[in-house]
Design a protein around this motif. Structure first.
Motif, mmCIF file in Angstrom:
data_model
loop_
_atom_site.group_PDB
_atom_site.id
_atom_site.type_symbol
_atom_site.label_atom_id
_atom_site.label_comp_id
_atom_site.label_asym_id
_atom_site.label_seq_id
_atom_site.Cartn_x
_atom_site.Cartn_y
_atom_site.Cartn_z
ATOM 1 N N LYS A 1 0.829 -1.266 0.125
ATOM 2 C CA LYS A 1 0.065 -0.019 -0.051
ATOM 3 C C LYS A 1 0.818 1.315 0.156
ATOM 4 N N LEU A 2 0.503 2.293 -0.923
ATOM 5 C CA LEU A 2 1.091 3.432 -0.711
ATOM 6 C C LEU A 2 0.405 4.592 0.217
ATOM 7 N N LEU A 3 1.213 5.113 1.299
ATOM 8 C CA LEU A 3 0.663 6.098 2.026
ATOM 9 C C LEU A 3 1.498 7.310 2.171
ATOM 10 N N ALA A 4 0.880 8.344 2.470
ATOM 11 C CA ALA A 4 1.661 9.715 2.753
ATOM 12 C C ALA A 4 1.350 10.428 3.784
ATOM 13 N N ARG B 1 -3.084 6.849 0.007
ATOM 14 C CA ARG B 1 -3.791 7.139 0.931
ATOM 15 C C ARG B 1 -3.101 8.058 1.824
ATOM 16 N N THR B 2 -3.842 8.649 2.738
ATOM 17 C CA THR B 2 -2.916 9.350 3.937
ATOM 18 C C THR B 2 -2.815 8.195 5.114
ATOM 19 N N VAL B 3 -1.689 8.433 5.860
ATOM 20 C CA VAL B 3 -1.483 7.430 6.688
ATOM 21 C C VAL B 3 -2.953 7.372 7.724
ATOM 22 N N ALA C 1 7.667 11.265 4.592
ATOM 23 C CA ALA C 1 7.643 10.502 6.186
ATOM 24 C C ALA C 1 8.425 11.579 7.205
ATOM 25 N N SER C 2 9.112 12.528 6.854
ATOM 26 C CA SER C 2 9.781 13.545 7.763
ATOM 27 C C SER C 2 8.790 14.197 8.429
ATOM 28 N N MET C 3 7.199 14.119 8.015
ATOM 29 C CA MET C 3 6.277 14.798 8.894
ATOM 30 C C MET C 3 5.403 13.821 9.659
ATOM 31 N N VAL C 4 5.823 12.473 9.478
ATOM 32 C CA VAL C 4 5.196 11.639 10.650
ATOM 33 C C VAL C 4 5.628 11.707 11.979
ATOM 34 N N ASP D 1 1.098 4.225 16.391
ATOM 35 C CA ASP D 1 -0.257 3.649 15.799
ATOM 36 C C ASP D 1 -0.103 3.155 14.557
ATOM 37 N N LEU D 2 0.889 3.739 13.677
ATOM 38 C CA LEU D 2 1.028 3.054 12.291
ATOM 39 C C LEU D 2 1.687 1.578 12.709
ATOM 40 N N PHE D 3 2.569 1.588 13.528
ATOM 41 C CA PHE D 3 3.203 0.147 13.949
ATOM 42 C C PHE D 3 2.235 -0.781 14.375
#
Length: 482
Positions: free
Chosen positions: A64-67, A85-87, A144-147, A168-170
């Motif tokens: 999946k592609l996320l941003a 999709r956004t994360v 990913a610098s903004m995660v 939460d992503l993990f």
């Protein structure tokens, strides 16, 4: 959506080939959790992602592609031909409101003291099961610098899971493999000193992850006829090796694609000329603060024929919150095409508008909250949010629809007032608001106090702002130009 081309192999630079080989090793390593792909502006991170997508598609791997932002998601989707999709939209699901609205309304109707506190939307983490029989899912996370990984203690509209996006992503997929793509020299998440998703030591120490990493350093974009990236390289060096003197200086002199102007007046005039020639999709003005952006807007709007302080057809707006009724995302730029008669509800002013998104040229018709626009805010206040939700609840109660029901959730998702557009004028953007976007021409308005900000942050700010430009950068001459 399938990639634009999953068969044609791209020609990679030597630096990209090394990174790609490392990526293949990561895919085959069952113990590895994270791959960090770092690279500064112009080194071909997107090209490498496209090659990785081709490889994963041919191997029939699930990915999946996320941003990190809606704007970044649209840019990546356009570049790869894959759904992105956004994360937030991938891992969270709306659950409920954090209060019993019937209790809130009864206290108000009986003239009792309302001590129920802040009213927020709750979004729960939607954890998934292992992808049995097909191996782990692969998640490519761009920008990913903004995660962020610091808990947001200032939430005013909604609560998302634990409040820590990276954590939460993990947790969302504990068996997944994550590829974080970004530029560690760009601004980190607000209130954080580093970009945790791009820091291998942080991930190892805080999450016990087995991390692979590669960094692209060979310039492939703008290399032949544009030396803007060369200046950005020097800024990266200053970030890692800050100057010793108090006031920061920035390497802008002697680069043919960096135009040094005599004054802010000339900067804004050149910006207006460029927009008149090419449109707002090609040029933007980047400022340091909302106040500075608002002041610039007051100069720029009249130049495009908008003499009234009120919204007019042709105005440029910046979306400040994802909109459920449309595909408009936080950070999108739209042009106002039509304006209807304003309506009043729950102490707010709603304006019917038709807006055309610059990126897709798609037109959407919906309500917009005037108080956000004219207050130059990112969203309505906590009190306004509370009144809006109470008004919605009362309307639903009259229809016999209860708060916890599926019908209530369905009506929330399509209510034109709850989902009214939040937007501000978009003639000038702060650096944070521009992050994740690109324009051919960027006009950078650096205030005199900015070089006095702490190092190395000040270099990150200028680097992030200048790398929004694909072709040319325009700045004003001052003591900090070197």
């Amino acid at each position: 959506m399938k990639p634009k081309d999953n068969t044609e192999k791209l020609e990679l630079t030597y630096s990209q080939q090394l990174a790609f080989k490392n990526l293949l090793s990561f895919l085959e390593d069952r113990e590895a959790n994270v791959f960090i792909l770092k690279g500064y502006a112009g080194t071909g991170k997107t090209t490498l992602m496209k090659e990785l997508i081709r490889e994963m598609t041919n191997r029939k791997l699930s990915f999946k592609l996320l941003a990190s932002t809606g704007r970044a998601a649209k840019i990546l989707s356009n570049a790869t031909g894959c759904e992105t999709r956004t994360v937030h939209s991938q891992i969270y699901t709306f659950a409920d409101i954090n209060q019993d609205l019937e209790n809130v309304v009864k206290k108000r109707e009986n003239n009792l003291v309302d001590d129920t506190g802040q009213l927020l939307l709750n979004f729960e983490l939607n954890c998934i099961e292992p992808n049995e029989g097909e191996g782990p899912y692969l998640y490519i996370v761009d920008e990913a610098s903004m995660v962020a990984d610091a808990k947001d203690n200032q939430a005013s509209q909604a609560l998302f899971g634990s409040g820590r996006l990276l954590y939460d992503l993990f947790q969302y997929d504990q068996y997944g493999k994550f590829i974080f793509v970004g530029d560690a020299c760009q601004l980190p998440p607000v209130n954080e000193s580093l970009s945790p998703a791009l820091d291998a030591s942080y991930l190892r120490q805080n999450y016990g992850m087995k991390v692979y990493e590669s960094e692209l350093t060979q310039i492939v974009r703008q290399s032949e006829d544009n030396d803007l990236v060369l200046s950005s390289q020097k800024l990266r060096h200053l970030y890692f090796n800050p100057q010793k003197w108090k006031w920061a200086k920035f390497p802008f002199k002697g680069y043919k694609n960096i135009h040094i102007l005599s004054s802010q007046t000339e900067l804004i005039s050149k910006y207006i000329e460029k927009v008149r020639e090419l449109g707002f999709n090609k040029a933007t003005l980047v400022c340091s603060t909302n106040r500075q952006a608002n002041m610039a807007t007051q100069i720029i709007r009249p130049a495009f024929g908008h003499q009234s302080s009120l919204l007019e057809p042709g105005d440029l707006l910046l979306v400040t919150q994802n909109n459920l009724l449309t595909n408009l995302m936080n950070g999108d730029l739209v042009i106002v095409e039509k304006i209807g008669e304003q309506q009043y509800r729950a102490g707010l002013t709603f304006v019917p508008v038709a807006v055309k998104e610059l990126f897709t040229q798609k037109t959407n018709s919906l309500l917009m909250i005037a108080e956000v626009l004219y207050g130059n805010l990112t969203n309505i206040t906590q009190d306004q949010q509370r009144e809006l939700m109470i008004d919605f609840y009362i309307r639903m109660r009259k229809l016999g629809i209860k708060q916890k029901s599926d019908a209530f959730m369905l009506e929330m998702a399509k209510d034109p007032y709850l989902n009214a557009l939040r937007a501000v004028f978009g003639y000038s953007l702060t650096c944070h608001k521009s992050q994740g976007g690109e324009w051919d021409y960027v006009f950078l308005d650096i205030p005199r106090k900015l070089p006095g900000l702490p190092k190395p942050y000040v270099y990150q700010w200028v680097y992030t702002a200048m790398t929004r430009a694909r072709k040319d950068l325009y700045v004003v001459y001052d003591f900090w130009v070197m």
